[in-house]
Design a protein around this motif. Structure first.
Motif, PDB file in Angstrom:
ATOM      1  N   SER A   1      31.371  49.092  71.510  1.00  0.00           N
ATOM      2  CA  SER A   1      32.322  48.107  72.043  1.00  0.00           C
ATOM      3  C   SER A   1      31.653  46.748  72.167  1.00  0.00           C
ATOM      4  O   SER A   1      31.454  46.230  73.269  1.00  0.00           O
ATOM      5  N   TRP A   2      31.317  46.160  71.020  1.00  0.00           N
ATOM      6  CA  TRP A   2      30.683  44.845  71.049  1.00  0.00           C
ATOM      7  C   TRP A   2      31.736  43.767  71.309  1.00  0.00           C
ATOM      8  O   TRP A   2      32.934  43.966  71.081  1.00  0.00           O
ATOM      9  N   LYS A   3      31.266  42.650  71.780  1.00  0.00           N
ATOM     10  CA  LYS A   3      32.171  41.559  72.117  1.00  0.00           C
ATOM     11  C   LYS A   3      31.421  40.245  71.922  1.00  0.00           C
ATOM     12  O   LYS A   3      30.281  40.099  72.374  1.00  0.00           O
ATOM     13  N   ALA A   4      32.063  39.299  71.254  1.00  0.00           N
ATOM     14  CA  ALA A   4      31.495  37.966  71.088  1.00  0.00           C
ATOM     15  C   ALA A   4      32.464  36.962  71.698  1.00  0.00           C
ATOM     16  O   ALA A   4      33.678  37.066  71.506  1.00  0.00           O
ATOM     17  N   VAL A   5      31.919  36.013  72.438  1.00  0.00           N
ATOM     18  CA  VAL A   5      32.729  34.975  73.075  1.00  0.00           C
ATOM     19  C   VAL A   5      32.124  33.626  72.696  1.00  0.00           C
ATOM     20  O   VAL A   5      30.925  33.405  72.885  1.00  0.00           O
ATOM     21  N   VAL A   6      32.971  32.732  72.149  1.00  0.00           N
ATOM     22  CA  VAL A   6      32.502  31.433  71.669  1.00  0.00           C
ATOM     23  C   VAL A   6      33.404  30.343  72.243  1.00  0.00           C
ATOM     24  O   VAL A   6      34.633  30.436  72.151  1.00  0.00           O
ATOM     25  N   GLU A   7      32.781  29.336  72.834  1.00  0.00           N
ATOM     26  CA  GLU A   7      33.566  28.220  73.337  1.00  0.00           C
ATOM     27  C   GLU A   7      34.148  27.440  72.160  1.00  0.00           C
ATOM     28  O   GLU A   7      33.461  27.180  71.171  1.00  0.00           O
ATOM     29  N   VAL A   8      35.424  27.055  72.285  1.00  0.00           N
ATOM     30  CA  VAL A   8      36.123  26.365  71.205  1.00  0.00           C
ATOM     31  C   VAL A   8      36.788  25.108  71.757  1.00  0.00           C
ATOM     32  O   VAL A   8      37.488  25.154  72.772  1.00  0.00           O
ATOM     33  N   ASN A   9      36.574  23.992  71.074  1.00  0.00           N
ATOM     34  CA  ASN A   9      37.195  22.728  71.473  1.00  0.00           C
ATOM     35  C   ASN A   9      38.520  22.481  70.766  1.00  0.00           C
ATOM     36  O   ASN A   9      39.416  21.841  71.317  1.00  0.00           O
ATOM     37  N   ASP A  10      38.637  22.967  69.529  1.00  0.00           N
ATOM     38  CA  ASP A  10      39.849  22.751  68.745  1.00  0.00           C
ATOM     39  C   ASP A  10      40.176  24.059  68.028  1.00  0.00           C
ATOM     40  O   ASP A  10      39.755  24.292  66.895  1.00  0.00           O
ATOM     41  N   SER A  11      40.928  24.920  68.707  1.00  0.00           N
ATOM     42  CA  SER A  11      41.204  26.249  68.156  1.00  0.00           C
ATOM     43  C   SER A  11      42.072  26.176  66.906  1.00  0.00           C
ATOM     44  O   SER A  11      41.896  26.969  65.973  1.00  0.00           O
ATOM     45  N   GLN A  12      43.012  25.237  66.869  1.00  0.00           N
ATOM     46  CA  GLN A  12      43.898  25.135  65.713  1.00  0.00           C
ATOM     47  C   GLN A  12      43.110  24.759  64.455  1.00  0.00           C
ATOM     48  O   GLN A  12      43.286  25.351  63.388  1.00  0.00           O
ATOM     49  N   ARG A  13      42.229  23.796  64.592  1.00  0.00           N
ATOM     50  CA  ARG A  13      41.434  23.366  63.434  1.00  0.00           C
ATOM     51  C   ARG A  13      40.488  24.476  62.980  1.00  0.00           C
ATOM     52  O   ARG A  13      40.317  24.701  61.778  1.00  0.00           O
ATOM     53  N   LEU A  14      39.892  25.185  63.935  1.00  0.00           N
ATOM     54  CA  LEU A  14      38.987  26.271  63.580  1.00  0.00           C
ATOM     55  C   LEU A  14      39.738  27.389  62.880  1.00  0.00           C
ATOM     56  O   LEU A  14      39.258  27.932  61.874  1.00  0.00           O
ATOM     57  N   GLU A  15      40.923  27.739  63.379  1.00  0.00           N
ATOM     58  CA  GLU A  15      41.697  28.810  62.756  1.00  0.00           C
ATOM     59  C   GLU A  15      42.097  28.436  61.335  1.00  0.00           C
ATOM     60  O   GLU A  15      42.024  29.265  60.411  1.00  0.00           O
ATOM     61  N   GLN A  16      42.493  27.196  61.130  1.00  0.00           N
ATOM     62  CA  GLN A  16      42.836  26.756  59.776  1.00  0.00           C
ATOM     63  C   GLN A  16      41.629  26.847  58.841  1.00  0.00           C
ATOM     64  O   GLN A  16      41.757  27.251  57.680  1.00  0.00           O
ATOM     65  N   ALA A  17      40.449  26.486  59.349  1.00  0.00           N
ATOM     66  CA  ALA A  17      39.230  26.576  58.530  1.00  0.00           C
ATOM     67  C   ALA A  17      38.924  28.027  58.179  1.00  0.00           C
ATOM     68  O   ALA A  17      38.534  28.338  57.042  1.00  0.00           O
ATOM     69  N   LEU A  18      39.097  28.941  59.137  1.00  0.00           N
ATOM     70  CA  LEU A  18      38.821  30.358  58.882  1.00  0.00           C
ATOM     71  C   LEU A  18      39.786  30.919  57.842  1.00  0.00           C
ATOM     72  O   LEU A  18      39.389  31.720  56.981  1.00  0.00           O
ATOM     73  N   GLU A  19      41.056  30.517  57.901  1.00  0.00           N
ATOM     74  CA  GLU A  19      42.023  31.031  56.936  1.00  0.00           C
ATOM     75  C   GLU A  19      41.745  30.479  55.534  1.00  0.00           C
ATOM     76  O   GLU A  19      41.902  31.192  54.540  1.00  0.00           O
ATOM     77  N   ARG A  20      41.341  29.211  55.453  1.00  0.00           N
ATOM     78  CA  ARG A  20      40.962  28.674  54.138  1.00  0.00           C
ATOM     79  C   ARG A  20      39.729  29.395  53.604  1.00  0.00           C
ATOM     80  O   ARG A  20      39.612  29.665  52.398  1.00  0.00           O
ATOM     81  N   LEU A  21      38.799  29.715  54.489  1.00  0.00           N
ATOM     82  CA  LEU A  21      37.574  30.404  54.090  1.00  0.00           C
ATOM     83  C   LEU A  21      37.880  31.793  53.539  1.00  0.00           C
ATOM     84  O   LEU A  21      37.369  32.184  52.484  1.00  0.00           O
ATOM     85  N   THR A  22      38.719  32.567  54.245  1.00  0.00           N
ATOM     86  CA  THR A  22      39.043  33.922  53.767  1.00  0.00           C
ATOM     87  C   THR A  22      39.816  33.868  52.453  1.00  0.00           C
ATOM     88  O   THR A  22      39.635  34.729  51.584  1.00  0.00           O
ATOM     89  N   GLU A  23      40.662  32.852  52.303  1.00  0.00           N
ATOM     90  CA  GLU A  23      41.397  32.716  51.039  1.00  0.00           C
ATOM     91  C   GLU A  23      40.438  32.429  49.890  1.00  0.00           C
ATOM     92  O   GLU A  23      40.562  32.998  48.793  1.00  0.00           O
ATOM     93  N   ALA A  24      39.450  31.581  50.144  1.00  0.00           N
ATOM     94  CA  ALA A  24      38.462  31.271  49.100  1.00  0.00           C
ATOM     95  C   ALA A  24      37.650  32.505  48.739  1.00  0.00           C
ATOM     96  O   ALA A  24      37.333  32.737  47.568  1.00  0.00           O
ATOM     97  N   ILE A  25      37.323  33.318  49.742  1.00  0.00           N
ATOM     98  CA  ILE A  25      36.564  34.548  49.472  1.00  0.00           C
ATOM     99  C   ILE A  25      37.394  35.502  48.627  1.00  0.00           C
ATOM    100  O   ILE A  25      36.884  36.140  47.700  1.00  0.00           O
ATOM    101  N   ARG A  26      38.696  35.599  48.936  1.00  0.00           N
ATOM    102  CA  ARG A  26      39.568  36.483  48.139  1.00  0.00           C
ATOM    103  C   ARG A  26      39.627  36.020  46.687  1.00  0.00           C
ATOM    104  O   ARG A  26      39.597  36.823  45.758  1.00  0.00           O
TER     105      ARG A  26
END
Length: 741
Positions: free
Chosen positions: A550-575
């Motif tokens: 049961s691992w858990k990672a917690v990261v402080e985020v200043n701009d969650s919307q921008r980070l989420e968009q970056a992660l989705e672009r990243l996964t799309e590029a990997i695909r």
């Protein structure tokens, strides 16, 4: 000569015909690499001369050599087996092996890595070969390790590394992946119990002054002060023999490689105890600046006469064996520096002091300083740092003048034409000044402190640890967590700038490579990722370890919307770039529940969920299941967190700090208990002993303007953090693979 040459050729060099090893078992995938091509192996397959075996990620293989030895091979390892005459050689290019060498009457089994060779017969040992070098650890018997032209005999329970930066690892960690770990666990549990009993021996009382500090040379670079441990060693030896009588497992280990040395060990400890009775309460080890290599000397006060006669009778020097050459001041003055060519060490016995060294030159330097009286070292800036440690009570003090040591190293590098590159200069480590580490015990309670001081304001890598402040990520962790490591960093965007600033050896080319990578992945690492993050990070094990940790990672985020968009672009590029059998295509899916949006990362290739996460209260919470993410949100909402736990706060150092820059906490007992269901017999008993000896510990660090300080009031050696990985791997092999993914 012809007959003799033929015999040597056949006995030691001739390549015998036939196979070299047979695959007994394979868990996962392993491949034979040969001139004719690669082929996946199966149990029963054979390896010939020139063939190499490679295990894939998460795999495990067992080979039986033609001499009867068995070799366990860990994941991502590459090795070959060859023969010359009566000798066999396992060549380990990379990875980990555990070898159970068969007993031989002729020849040897060798294990070779890129930087060492291990010679064995009839023993059990592990060899790790990695990017830093090689490490050899012996479980039973004795092995001979050749490295850099030096042969070293390594006994059971000991280990050796080929690189100073490769520190010793717990033995249980090194055999955790072995299928034969059930044989080793009971022995390791006995070692843990023995260590726990030894740590109950009262530590000598703290010392608040030192007359030796006043008289060491002014150019001392390293200063180590320890108490006279003669009585401690004697008591520890008594405890060992008592434990040996009670434990058949320990007796078996002792009789398989160490029993014949019992008398020698007892004699050595008794000699050390007898010698300690001549010495004062403190022993100081100094490293002093000298032409060539630094000189090392051990200095102690003499409290009664007769030490010279004792040393001459108990540790005599002879031409056939190394010993101790004992000087008085007159004979030392007459000694020549060429005497350094003798084997063994040297001792200078003065009316009030004893000095030990491996160098006549160093002895003369220390003798001259002791004759001169007060050296002025204690009143210098470095000496004042050590004096301050004595005022707090000295148990063990380690002090190093890093600034001077770095300066000496740079001068040597410049003289040889090797100058520091830009990355080293801009890392901030060039500004290191002093290292002061302290351990003391007051009324049975330990205190550990470390101070890493800089000559100016920390910058570069040295500045990444932020100043003390509330660590909000701890609010998402429950009081029952087994491990939690949290830290505050400076602005991640500034860290990204530091990394780019250090990488200037070929800035144009590196900028081009970075731009190509960012274009391919459709993100800007600095502006889309680093700039979206705060400086609060946590990783924890908070809940059951079976069937999935049961691992858990917690990261402080200043701009969650921008980070989420970056992660989705990243996964799309990997695909879009996923190709080949080993490629994994991943996708992020989301859905809303009870007004909270949850995200999941799915591996389309395997059909598994890699992780789940959400954004809440300025943080990104990541875990292997949505249930654990929801539990973290509940802990935060109710305030029933590790940060507010009375037991956790009791472990924190007793000092004036109300906040810290980093906290590392472990309480392994909750992890050990569920693992008992995976074992029976001696293995379960061993885990019970490990659980009984486990104690919670906490280490806290502070990042100040010109220094980094760490403190702990825990007994750090009772159970270390690396044991956690070992114990998780013991339960279920699939777990470790999931954790890595």
């Amino acid at each position: 000569m012809l007959v003799g040459g033929l015999f040597v050729y056949k006995a030691y060099w001739q390549i015998p015909p036939g196979v070299r090893a047979e695959v007994q078992s394979i868990d996962g995938s392993a491949y034979r690499i040969s001139d004719t091509g690669d082929r996946q192996l199966a149990p029963g397959d054979q390896l010939a001369e020139g063939d190499r075996l490679r295990t894939s990620g998460g795999a495990h293989a067992v080979l039986r050599l033609t001499d009867g030895s068995t070799v366990e091979v860990n994941e991502r390892s590459v090795l070959g087996v060859g023969a010359r005459g009566r000798n066999m050689t396992v060549t380990l290019d990379d990875g980990d092996v555990i070898v159970q060498a068969a007993k031989r009457t002729l020849g040897h089994l060798y294990v070779k890595t890129p930087d060492c060779r291990v010679a064995v017969t009839g023993t059990v040992f592990s060899v790790d070969s990695g990017i830093k070098g090689s490490r050899v650890a012996v479980l039973q018997g004795t092995v001979d390790v050749s490295h850099s032209g030096v042969d070293t005999l390594v006994n059971a329970g000991d280990q050796i590394a080929t690189n100073d930066s490769l520190t010793p690892a717990p033995m249980e960690q090194q055999i955790a992946w072995s299928h034969d770990r059930d044989k080793y666990l009971p022995l390791l549990a006995q070692f843990a119990t023995l260590q726990h009993r030894i740590m109950q021996i009262p530590f000598p009382q703290p010392r608040f002054t030192s007359d030796l500090l006043q008289r060491v040379p002014t150019d001392t670079l390293v200063y180590l002060s320890i108490p006279n441990l003669g009585d401690f060693l004697s008591q520890a030896n008594e405890i060992f023999h008592d434990q040996l009588k009670q434990s058949p497992v320990l007796q078996e280990w002792w009789n398989q490689g160490q029993g014949q040395k019992s008398v020698e060990l007892d004699t050595l400890i008794e000699k050390a105890h007898q010698m300690s009775q001549y010495l004062g309460d403190e022993i100081v080890i100094v490293g002093v600046k000298q032409t060539g290599n630094p000189g090392i000397a051990i200095i102690a006060d003499v409290k009664k006469a007769g030490l010279d006669n004792f040393l001459q009778s108990q540790l005599p020097f002879s031409g056939s064996a190394p010993g101790l050459t004992v000087f008085d001041q007159a004979s030392l003055n007459a000694a020549h520096l060429s005497d350094n060519e003798q084997r063994g060490g040297y001792a200078l016995i003065r009316p009030n002091e004893a000095v030990f060294s491996n160098s006549v030159e160093t002895l003369k330097l220390i003798n001259a300083q002791l004759n001169a009286g007060t050296s002025g070292f204690a009143t210098g800036d470095f000496g004042q740092q050590i004096s301050a440690a004595y005022t707090r009570g000295a148990g063990i003090i380690l002090a190093a003048n890093l600034q001077q040591m770095i300066s000496e190293k740079n001068a040597q590098s410049n003289a040889s034409g090797h100058r520091l590159d830009d990355a080293e200069k801009k890392s901030g480590m060039e500004d290191l000044r002093y290292l002061i580490a302290e351990h003391r015990e007051i009324n049975g309670q330990p205190e550990n402190n470390l101070s890493l001081q800089f000559s100016g304001t920390r910058h570069g890598v040295a500045s990444w640890l932020a100043a003390p402040a509330p660590i909000g990520s701890l609010e998402f962790v429950s009081p029952n967590a087994s491990v939690a490591v949290a830290m505050l960093s400076k602005d991640p965007k500034a860290i990204a700038d530091d990394l780019m600033n250090m990488a200037t050896s070929n800035k144009q080319e590196q900028n081009r490579d970075l731009k190509q990578a960012e274009d391919a992945l459709q993100i800007n690492f600095r502006d889309d990722v680093a700039a979206s993050l705060g400086g609060d990070f946590l990783l924890s094990l908070d809940g059951p370890v079976l069937p999935m940790p049961s691992w858990k990672a917690v990261v402080e985020v200043n701009d969650s919307q921008r980070l989420e968009q970056a992660l989705e672009r990243l996964t799309e590029a990997i695909r879009n770039q996923a190709k080949g059998k080993q490629a994994h295509s991943i996708v992020i899916q989301s859905e809303e529940a009870d007004g909270q949006r949850y995200y999941s990362v799915h591996d389309l290739t395997s059909g598994n969920s890699v992780a789940h996460y959400t954004f809440a209260n300025g943080y990104m919470i990541i875990a292997p299941s949505r249930a654990l993410v929801m539990e973290a949100l509940h802990i935060y909402a109710t305030g029933d967190s590790l940060a507010h736990s009375t037991a956790f706060r009791a472990l924190l150092p007793k000092d004036s700090s109300d906040n810290y820059s980093a906290v590392a906490y472990q309480n392994l007992t909750p992890v050990l208990t569920p693992l008992l269901s995976q074992f029976s017999g001696q293995s379960a008993d061993a885990l019970k002993q490990l659980a009984a000896d486990a104690r919670p510990t906490a280490v806290c660090a502070r990042g100040e303007e010109n220094r980094i300080e760490a403190a702990s009031d825990s007994r750090l050696l009772e159970m270390d953090f690396l044991t956690l990985e070992t114990l998780i791997n013991l339960g279920n092999k699939h777990i470790s693979q999931n954790v890595r993914e």
